[in-house]
Design an enzyme around this catalytic site. Structure first.
Site, PDB file in Angstrom:
ATOM      1  N   GLY A   1      -5.540  -9.164  20.211  1.00  0.00           N
ATOM      2  CA  GLY A   1      -6.186  -8.976  18.882  1.00  0.00           C
ATOM      3  C   GLY A   1      -5.805 -10.123  17.935  1.00  0.00           C
ATOM      4  O   GLY A   1      -4.690 -10.737  17.954  1.00  0.00           O
TER       5      GLY A   1
ATOM      6  N   GLY B   1      -5.999 -10.987  13.775  1.00  0.00           N
ATOM      7  CA  GLY B   1      -6.726 -10.419  12.491  1.00  0.00           C
ATOM      8  C   GLY B   1      -6.540 -11.705  11.350  1.00  0.00           C
ATOM      9  O   GLY B   1      -6.577 -12.856  11.914  1.00  0.00           O
ATOM     10  N   GLY B   2      -6.650 -11.286  10.094  1.00  0.00           N
ATOM     11  CA  GLY B   2      -6.711 -11.894   9.101  1.00  0.00           C
ATOM     12  C   GLY B   2      -5.466 -13.027   9.014  1.00  0.00           C
ATOM     13  O   GLY B   2      -5.638 -14.085   8.573  1.00  0.00           O
ATOM     14  N   MET B   3      -4.293 -12.582   9.349  1.00  0.00           N
ATOM     15  CA  MET B   3      -3.151 -13.137   9.020  1.00  0.00           C
ATOM     16  C   MET B   3      -2.292 -13.553  10.368  1.00  0.00           C
ATOM     17  O   MET B   3      -1.478 -14.487  10.330  1.00  0.00           O
ATOM     18  CB  MET B   3      -1.978 -12.387   7.853  1.00  0.00           C
ATOM     19  CG  MET B   3      -2.560 -12.403   6.630  1.00  0.00           C
ATOM     20  SD  MET B   3      -1.435 -11.249   5.659  1.00  0.00           S
ATOM     21  CE  MET B   3       0.090 -11.799   6.294  1.00  0.00           C
ATOM     22  N   ALA B   4      -2.600 -12.760  11.501  1.00  0.00           N
ATOM     23  CA  ALA B   4      -1.539 -12.632  12.566  1.00  0.00           C
ATOM     24  C   ALA B   4      -2.419 -12.792  13.888  1.00  0.00           C
ATOM     25  O   ALA B   4      -3.661 -12.201  13.759  1.00  0.00           O
ATOM     26  CB  ALA B   4      -0.667 -11.834  12.534  1.00  0.00           C
TER      27      ALA B   4
ATOM     28  N   VAL C   1      -2.179 -11.216  17.765  1.00  0.00           N
ATOM     29  CA  VAL C   1      -1.154 -10.003  18.556  1.00  0.00           C
ATOM     30  C   VAL C   1      -1.223 -10.257  19.892  1.00  0.00           C
ATOM     31  O   VAL C   1      -2.497 -10.411  20.489  1.00  0.00           O
ATOM     32  CB  VAL C   1      -1.694  -8.698  18.030  1.00  0.00           C
ATOM     33  CG1 VAL C   1      -0.773  -7.356  18.854  1.00  0.00           C
ATOM     34  CG2 VAL C   1      -1.632  -8.256  16.810  1.00  0.00           C
TER      35      VAL C   1
ATOM     36  N   LYS D   1       3.443  -9.449  17.259  1.00  0.00           N
ATOM     37  CA  LYS D   1       2.679  -9.920  16.042  1.00  0.00           C
ATOM     38  C   LYS D   1       3.287 -11.054  15.441  1.00  0.00           C
ATOM     39  O   LYS D   1       4.236 -11.157  14.903  1.00  0.00           O
ATOM     40  CB  LYS D   1       2.395  -8.728  15.003  1.00  0.00           C
ATOM     41  CG  LYS D   1       1.331  -9.106  14.093  1.00  0.00           C
ATOM     42  CD  LYS D   1       1.246  -7.656  13.177  1.00  0.00           C
ATOM     43  CE  LYS D   1       0.026  -8.006  12.255  1.00  0.00           C
ATOM     44  NZ  LYS D   1      -0.462  -6.725  11.509  1.00  0.00           N
TER      45      LYS D   1
ATOM     46  N   ASP E   1      -3.876   0.327   3.045  1.00  0.00           N
ATOM     47  CA  ASP E   1      -5.064  -0.221   3.824  1.00  0.00           C
ATOM     48  C   ASP E   1      -5.517   0.804   4.930  1.00  0.00           C
ATOM     49  O   ASP E   1      -5.665   0.439   6.262  1.00  0.00           O
ATOM     50  CB  ASP E   1      -4.902  -1.728   4.482  1.00  0.00           C
ATOM     51  CG  ASP E   1      -5.718  -2.320   5.002  1.00  0.00           C
ATOM     52  OD1 ASP E   1      -7.236  -1.933   4.657  1.00  0.00           O
ATOM     53  OD2 ASP E   1      -5.701  -3.270   6.047  1.00  0.00           O
TER      54      ASP E   1
END
Length: 588
Positions: A20, A22-25, A27, A42, A136
């Protein structure tokens, strides 16, 4: 960002693949070589590592989740830094997100939606009671396991009490389709924001569509603040009326008109689950608004004697008014003193009366409040079935049970309760962990397996391996001849299984080193260097500092085969300190 597939972090986590982004990290799926299990790692993206704000936010996630331990919240195993790499090691979950499930199925049944929502609220209640606000909540952050279990993930923007406060003015937080009106307006948020977002998710589960959609995120945010959602039953007539009421209450624009706690939300769902015909005493829309001042009738404001008095027929003249004598200055002063004295005396007297009345009301309220509280005794060690079926408990509490294996308490008995003993309001949910007894496993058939594969198979079955080398003319060198106990027998977990391996010149025996008194990490490294495999067991100890080795399963200088498992017992610190700071967990 550099692809880390194939690399090893901290000489422990072997990165397998990306699962995966995401916006920041990013995975990754990885293998924890120490515990022989898959984990999710992560890792903060390179562009954020040098930004103090994002590093703090990433650290905030680890702080938030590390404070939590709940069956519906993803577990965190490790938080670490390696050079410029910051990462969190979490439970690896096989499943799909709630969002993916809704996109495939559309609207789901009321009973299924209630079941998922109850698990989400149970997780949020656990978090809120520990000062953690998720902030969130959305179906993208809810994982569905094959057995129907829900896992709440991604506390990356969680707000933790006593840590820094983050508002929408700091950064765009959360998905705009699920944020609360106060988040959209950039105001400080609390647990009621999570409740609103959960209401939106329940709306989407029940109807198959979002309550607010528009071409731009800003337009959606404005709708969250200004518009009321279309009633769910207008979209899906099969929704029970009570479920529509619950959804609309959770989605009230005014936070104080929502459920104030996850527990209240959860109780209503349980009531509806027991009786689908339930209709709650909730009113929404114009009819529920408080009348405004200018809508009140004006008749009450009109003087009763609005007409002029009629002229009297009496022709007699009124007697002449007597002239009042003028008061002297001294008389004025005396009159003023007398009036002040009377006013003060009246004030003291009135204050005393009010104080007595207030004390009486307060005493009555405290008495009433205390009458509403019910004693919860310690239930640990009692038979769960007796407790759950006790009429007194049934009348006052809601029970949630979870079965766990326990090596010290017999099957069917309560291992742990939450909340602990004390006085609580009627209707409180009591979470009980009930023993399934000592877990047993069957010794797998690893005969004729290569030694390393056989070791891994036995460890995955939660068994301890002891390597014994013997010469054999029939079994290839380095392969398993037999096990003791024999293959197929059922034994308790953590049983030591002797693995008889055909003699290999590469193998050998060593004198067991002592790792007692070493810090856990140093002890693990020392054993690996001797080709021994450490198994960590943690326990409370009043004499040994937390994180240091108390004892080992094989005594110092004992001759031991390389490749054997060695249990090291590591201190969790004083049990009294753990109880005092609220971190105590009963040992199973």
């Amino acid at each position: 960002m550099k692809n880390l597939v194939g690399s090893v972090l901290n000489d422990r986590y072997s990165i397998v693949e990306i699962v995966g982004i995401g916006g920041m990290a990013v995975v990754y799926k990885a293998v924890d070589n120490l515990e022989n299990r898959f984990v999710a790692v992560k890792i903060l993206k390179d562009e954020f590592v040098k930004d103090e704000r994002f590093r703090r936010r990433f650290l905030n996630e680890s702080r938030a989740i590390a404070m939590l331990s709940h069956k519906n919240i993803v577990d965190v195993y490790d938080v670490n830094f390696e050079g410029d790499i910051q990462y969190i090691v979490m439970e690896f979950i096989e499943g799909r997100t709630l969002k993916e499930y809704i996109e495939v199925t559309g609207a789901i049944s009321a009973s299924e939606a209630i079941g998922y929502c109850k698990q989400i609220l149970s997780a949020l209640r656990h978090a809120h009671e520990r000062g953690v606000i998720h902030r969130d909540i959305k179906p993208h952050n809810i994982m569905l396991l094959d057995d129907g279990t829900v896992k709440v993930t991604d506390f990356g923007i969680a707000h933790v009490s006593n840590f820094e406060t983050i508002t929408m003015t700091d950064t765009a937080i959360g998905s705009v389709h699920y944020i609360s009106p106060e988040q959209a307006r950039g105001l400080t948020t609390d647990e009621k924001s999570d409740i609103y977002s959960t209401g939106v998710m329940l709306y989407e589960m029940a109807t198959g569509q979002l309550p607010f959609t528009a071409e731009t995120p800003v337009s959606v945010a404005l709708m969250q603040v200004q518009q009321e959602p279309q009633p769910p039953r207008e979209i899906n007539p099969n929704i029970p009326e009570g479920l529509e009421q619950i959804i609309l209450k959770a989605m009230q624009k005014d936070p104080n008109r929502r459920y104030l706690q996850a527990k209240e939300f959860l109780i209503d769902l349980k009531i509806l689950e027991d009786n689908r015909e339930t209709v709650f005493d909730y009113k929404f829309g114009p009819a529920a608004e408080t009348p405004k001042e200018d809508e009140k009738t004006t008749e009450l404001e009109t003087p009763a004697q609005s007409e002029k008095p009629k002229a009297s027929n009496n022709t007699k003249k009124s007697p002449a008014k007597k002239k009042r004598k003028k008061k002297t200055a001294r008389q004025y002063r005396m009159a003023r003193i007398r009036n002040k004295f009377l006013s003060a005396t009246a004030g003291i007297f009135l204050g005393a009366i009010l104080a007595l009345l207030g004390y009486g009301v307060m005493d009555m309220m405290v008495h009433q409040f205390n009458e509403d509280l019910v004693d919860i005794p310690s239930l640990v060690g009692k038979i769960a079935e007796d407790v759950i079926n006790d009429p007194v408990y049934i009348r006052n509490f809601v029970f949630e049970t979870e079965e766990v294996y326990d090596n010290t308490i017999g099957a069917g008995m309560i291992v742990e309760q939450n909340p602990s003993e004390g006085q609580y309001a009627a209707g409180t949910t009591i979470e009980l962990k009930v023993s399934k007894g000592k877990r047993e496993v069957q010794i797998p058939d690893v005969v004729n397996w290569e030694k390393a594969q056989a070791q891994l198979k036995l460890r995955q079955a939660d068994l301890i391996v002891e390597i014994i080398q013997i010469q054999s003319s029939t079994v290839e060198e380095g392969f398993v001849i037999k096990t003791e106990p024999a293959v197929g027998l059922t034994v308790p977990v953590s049983t030591t299984v002797k693995l008889y391996v055909s003699y290999s010149s590469e193998m050998g025996q060593i004198y067991m080193p002592s790792v007692v008194g070493l810090k856990k990490e140093l002890a693990v490294t020392a054993l690996y260097q001797e080709s021994l495999y450490p198994i960590i067991r943690e326990e409370y100890n009043d004499e040994v500092k937390a994180g240091f080795v108390i004892s080992q399963s094989v005594e110092k200088d004992t001759i031991i085969d390389k490749g054997s498992d060695v249990i090291i017992y590591v201190s969790k610190g004083s049990i009294d300190e753990a109880i005092a700071n609220g971190t105590y967990v009963p040992e199973s």
